[in-house]
Design a protein around this motif. Structure first.
Motif, PDB file in Angstrom:
ATOM      1  N   LEU A 103      74.455  54.093  52.874  1.00  0.00           N
ATOM      2  CA  LEU A 103      73.058  53.845  53.218  1.00  0.00           C
ATOM      3  C   LEU A 103      72.236  53.610  51.944  1.00  0.00           C
ATOM      4  O   LEU A 103      72.541  54.146  50.897  1.00  0.00           O
ATOM      5  CB  LEU A 103      72.477  55.031  53.972  1.00  0.00           C
ATOM      6  N   PRO A 104      71.194  52.790  52.092  1.00  0.00           N
ATOM      7  CA  PRO A 104      70.320  52.603  50.927  1.00  0.00           C
ATOM      8  C   PRO A 104      69.688  53.946  50.508  1.00  0.00           C
ATOM      9  O   PRO A 104      69.468  54.829  51.343  1.00  0.00           O
ATOM     10  CB  PRO A 104      69.227  51.645  51.442  1.00  0.00           C
ATOM     11  N   ALA A 105      69.385  54.080  49.236  1.00  0.00           N
ATOM     12  CA  ALA A 105      68.837  55.341  48.720  1.00  0.00           C
ATOM     13  C   ALA A 105      67.523  55.704  49.410  1.00  0.00           C
ATOM     14  O   ALA A 105      67.217  56.873  49.600  1.00  0.00           O
ATOM     15  CB  ALA A 105      68.634  55.231  47.217  1.00  0.00           C
ATOM     16  N   SER A 106      66.768  54.704  49.852  1.00  0.00           N
ATOM     17  CA  SER A 106      65.482  54.982  50.504  1.00  0.00           C
ATOM     18  C   SER A 106      65.661  55.590  51.882  1.00  0.00           C
ATOM     19  O   SER A 106      64.715  56.127  52.449  1.00  0.00           O
ATOM     20  CB  SER A 106      64.658  53.699  50.597  1.00  0.00           C
ATOM     21  N   TRP A 107      66.879  55.548  52.462  1.00  0.00           N
ATOM     22  CA  TRP A 107      67.126  56.082  53.798  1.00  0.00           C
ATOM     23  C   TRP A 107      67.516  57.553  53.763  1.00  0.00           C
ATOM     24  O   TRP A 107      67.530  58.222  54.775  1.00  0.00           O
ATOM     25  CB  TRP A 107      68.213  55.309  54.490  1.00  0.00           C
TER      26      TRP A 107
END
Length: 109
Positions: A103-107
């Motif tokens: 998952l992207p770090a922002s998630w």
């Protein structure tokens, strides 16, 4: 415990006749101004199974119930539980595990 078996030759014939009748009805009821429906190929005997419900005298074990049995298979009798008179089909190979998606770090929280 219920289990599955392949259709007998008579059952396959009856199933294909019913299936073909539904296809014929679709063609009959199709809009004549639209493209004719393309129903595809008829199912094969290997595509069809029948559910068999076991009673107390014809019970089957959970391991045997996981397999598809032959069209000539009779349920086990009370004196030979939990067996039956056929060699069931092998279980399908398990699907390989998919690699987890990062998952992207922002998630992440």
């Amino acid at each position: 415990m219920h289990w599955q078996r392949r259709l007998t030759d008579d059952e396959v014939t009856a199933y294909l006749a019913t299936y073909q009748a539904k296809r014929d009805e679709q063609l009959l009821l199709a809009d004549p101004q639209a493209a004719a429906p393309e129903p595809g190929p008829l199912p094969l005997a290997t595509d069809c199974t029948r559910v068999v419900h076991g009673c107390i005298n014809h019970a089957i074990g959970i391991d045997a119930a996981a397999h598809v049995h032959a069209k000539t298979c009779t349920a086990p009798q009370a004196d030979d539980l939990p067996g039956c008179n056929c060699t069931p089909e092998p279980l399908p190979a398990p699907e390989p595990m998919l690699e987890p998606v990062q998952l992207p770090a922002s998630w992440t929280t």
